[in-house]
Design a protein around this motif. Sequence first.
Motif, PDB file in Angstrom:
ATOM      1  N   GLU A  44     -52.890  -1.131  10.769  1.00  0.00           N
ATOM      2  CA  GLU A  44     -52.418  -1.882   9.595  1.00  0.00           C
ATOM      3  C   GLU A  44     -52.320  -3.373   9.916  1.00  0.00           C
ATOM      4  N   LEU A  45     -51.752  -3.700  11.077  1.00  0.00           N
ATOM      5  CA  LEU A  45     -51.676  -5.110  11.482  1.00  0.00           C
ATOM      6  C   LEU A  45     -53.069  -5.695  11.649  1.00  0.00           C
ATOM      7  N   HIS A  46     -53.995  -4.904  12.158  1.00  0.00           N
ATOM      8  CA  HIS A  46     -55.380  -5.352  12.325  1.00  0.00           C
ATOM      9  C   HIS A  46     -56.012  -5.616  10.955  1.00  0.00           C
ATOM     10  N   SER A  47     -55.794  -4.707  10.003  1.00  0.00           N
ATOM     11  CA  SER A  47     -56.395  -4.871   8.670  1.00  0.00           C
ATOM     12  C   SER A  47     -55.846  -6.098   7.947  1.00  0.00           C
ATOM     13  N   LYS A  48     -54.631  -6.516   8.290  1.00  0.00           N
ATOM     14  CA  LYS A  48     -54.031  -7.717   7.702  1.00  0.00           C
ATOM     15  C   LYS A  48     -54.447  -8.986   8.447  1.00  0.00           C
ATOM     16  N   GLY A  49     -55.215  -8.825   9.527  1.00  0.00           N
ATOM     17  CA  GLY A  49     -55.675  -9.974  10.295  1.00  0.00           C
ATOM     18  C   GLY A  49     -54.622 -10.559  11.225  1.00  0.00           C
TER      19      GLY A  49
END
Length: 149
Positions: A44-49
């Motif tokens: 999730e943190l990755h998908s938010k950049g």
Amino acid sequence: ANLSYAGDPRMDIGGEDPAKVHKLVHSPGQSERFWNLYRYGLEELHSKGLIHVTNGTTSQKTLEYNPCDMSTRSALFSMLPPRLKQFPSSSNGSGELSQLQLARAITDIVKPAARDQSIKGALTAGIVRSVRYAGAKFAKGALRKFPLL
């Protein structure tokens, strides 16, 4: 892994191996277990950049983020539990918690639960067995600090 032992009274008084967290983290297969446990939050943190997760096998994944990027810092800070946001900001005027303040705040949260768990364990096992166990742990810790020649 370190969060689990922050504020643990056994760590504070030398009843646990100071390298316990390091040994847990670096034991065979542990990378896969950590990835499986935290995968969805990290993705999730990755998908938010906010972080970058490298591809590769589970044991070869790395996490990267830019601690100097104020928007990333702000977004990560906003995700902290409200209790961690209540501490006074750092003295440098940035309005953020310093790493030391954050570590102390987490320790203050963990310490009462860890203490209570230690007390419950002692009561469940019985006082005599608990004293013997604690004595053995302290002796083992003393040997680490002062090895026999």
